[in-house]
Design an enzyme around this catalytic site. Sequence first.
Site: not given
Ligand code: AHR
Length: 497
Positions: A174, A297
Site C-alpha cells: 500500500e 488483501e
Molecule cells: O488488513 C488490515 C490493513 O488493511 C493492512 O495492514 C493494510 O495493508 C490495509 O489497509
Amino acid sequence: MSHVITVHSDLSAGKINRNIYGHFSEHLGRCIYEGLWVGEDSAIPNTDGIRNDVLAALKKLGIPVLRWPGGCFADEYHWKDGIGPREGRKQMVNTHWGGVVENNHFGTHEFLRLCELLDCEPYISGNVGSGTVQEMSEWVEYMTFDGVSPMAKWREQNGRQQPWQLKYFGVGNENWGCGGNMRPEYYADLYRRYQTYVRNYGENKIYKIACGPNVDDYHWMETVMREAHPYMDAISLHYYTIPGEFWTQKGAATGFSNQEWFHTLKKALHMDELITRHSAIMDQYDPKKRIGLIVDEWGTWYDVEPGTNPGFLYQQNTIRDALVAGLTLHIFHEHNDRVVMANIAQLVNVLQSVVLTEGDKMLLTPTYHVFEMYKVFQDAERLVTHYSGEDYELDGEKIPQISASASRDATGKLHVSLCNLHHEHSGEVSIQLRGLNGTIASVQGRTLNANSMDAHNTFENPTALEPAVFENYELTGDVVRATLAPMSVTVLEIVEG
Ligand code: AHR
C-alpha cells in the site's frame, strides 16, 4: 424460483491456482501474538511457541501460501530487530495498530518455522516505505543465501544453517497510503530500484510482487504497469467489503439489517468488475498474461467488536461472511487466467478470520468452513459453467441469487459449489452436466447454512455453525436438482461411472 446451472464437464477453462486459497497474517491486534504465537513457555500447548490448537485447525485447510509481516506493519518493520536471542530483541511501538509495544519475539525464524509446520509457501512483504534498499537486499540474502556470505553467517549464528526456500516477495505494501503516500510514478521508480537488489541466490528464484492499486485506482495500475512491468512477476490489488457507504460507517459484524446483508453481498460482487478492469489495463502491457494479479488483501471489514481496541480490528464472523468468502472465491476461479494468488485478511483474530481465539479457547468461523469445503478446488481444472436464474431483489436493487463454480480434480471427481445469497428464499437449482464420461455414479454434498443472518460461533457454543451432510437433491440422468437453503454454501461431489 428456479435456477439453471450448466456445467460443461468436458470444457476445461484452465487450472485454479491453489494460491487463491492463501492467507495473510500481520502484526496487528491479536493475529500474531495470542492468535498464533504464545511462546515456548506458555501454558497453552505449543510447538516451538506456536499454539497447537490453531496449528491443527489451520493444517486441515491445506493453506498454500501465507503473507507476512503486513500490511501497513510491513513498511515499518525492520527485520534485523526480529532475529537473535528473543530476550535481547529490540522493542518498538506498533504505531499503526493500536500503539502497542511490539517485542519482536515473532520474527523471520518464527514465521518461516510456522510455514514449515503448515507446509505452506511463505510470502514476505518487504519495507519500501521506511526501509532501505540495503535492508531489503540483506533480508533476502539472510533467508536464501546458500554458501559463505555475511548474512548467511549471521543466519547460522542464529541457529539456521540451511537457507530457506523463499519464492514470494512483495516490494512494499500500500505504498499509495500507509506505505509512504507515494504517487504511482514515484513508486514505480522505487520499485524498479528496490527490486534490482532482491537477488536470486543458488537455486532460489524470487517471484517479485509490485504494490498494486487500492480498489478502483486504475491510474495507479496503468502507471505502475507502464513504468515497471518488465521488472515484476505480479502486481497486487486490495479490496475490502464494507457494508456501509463510508469507512466511518462500516456497520456491525452481527445484529445487522436485511439491507446490510444485501449490500455486503452486492459490494463483494464488485470484485468481479475490479479484476476485469484492472486486468484489461494489464493486458495492454502484458497481453500474454505473464504477470499475475494477486489480491493479497480481501475480505469483510466491519466496526470492531464493542469494547475491543479499535486498532486491533477484531470482528465476529457470521454466515454472511461465509457467503462473501464463497462468492469471492468463485470470482477468483472465473479469473484464473490472471488471478494467481489471493490472501484473505486475516488469518486469526483480525477482520475476516478463519479462527478466533480467547485465552486458551479457539473457534472456527463460518469462513473457515468455506475454505475447508472449497479445498477441493485447489489446483483443480475449472469447468466452463453458465448460470441463469431470477435475481435476488431488495428495495429495487438486484444481484444474482445464486453464485456457482465447478471444477474437476486430479482424481477426475467433479465439484460444484453453490452459494444461495438470498436471506429468506431457498433456491431450486437444476444442475445440468454436459459432456460427461458416461453416467453419474454418485453425488454427495455438504452444506453450511443458518437460521438467522448473523448466526455465528461463540466461545460458549463454538460449533453452532458447522457443515452438514447435504441431502436435498435428486438425480435424474445427467441432471442434479437441488434445493438450496436460504443463506447457504454447498459443495457437491459428483463421480462419473
Ligand atoms: O488488513 C488490515 C490493513 O488493511 C493492512 O495492514 C493494510 O495493508 C490495509 O489497509
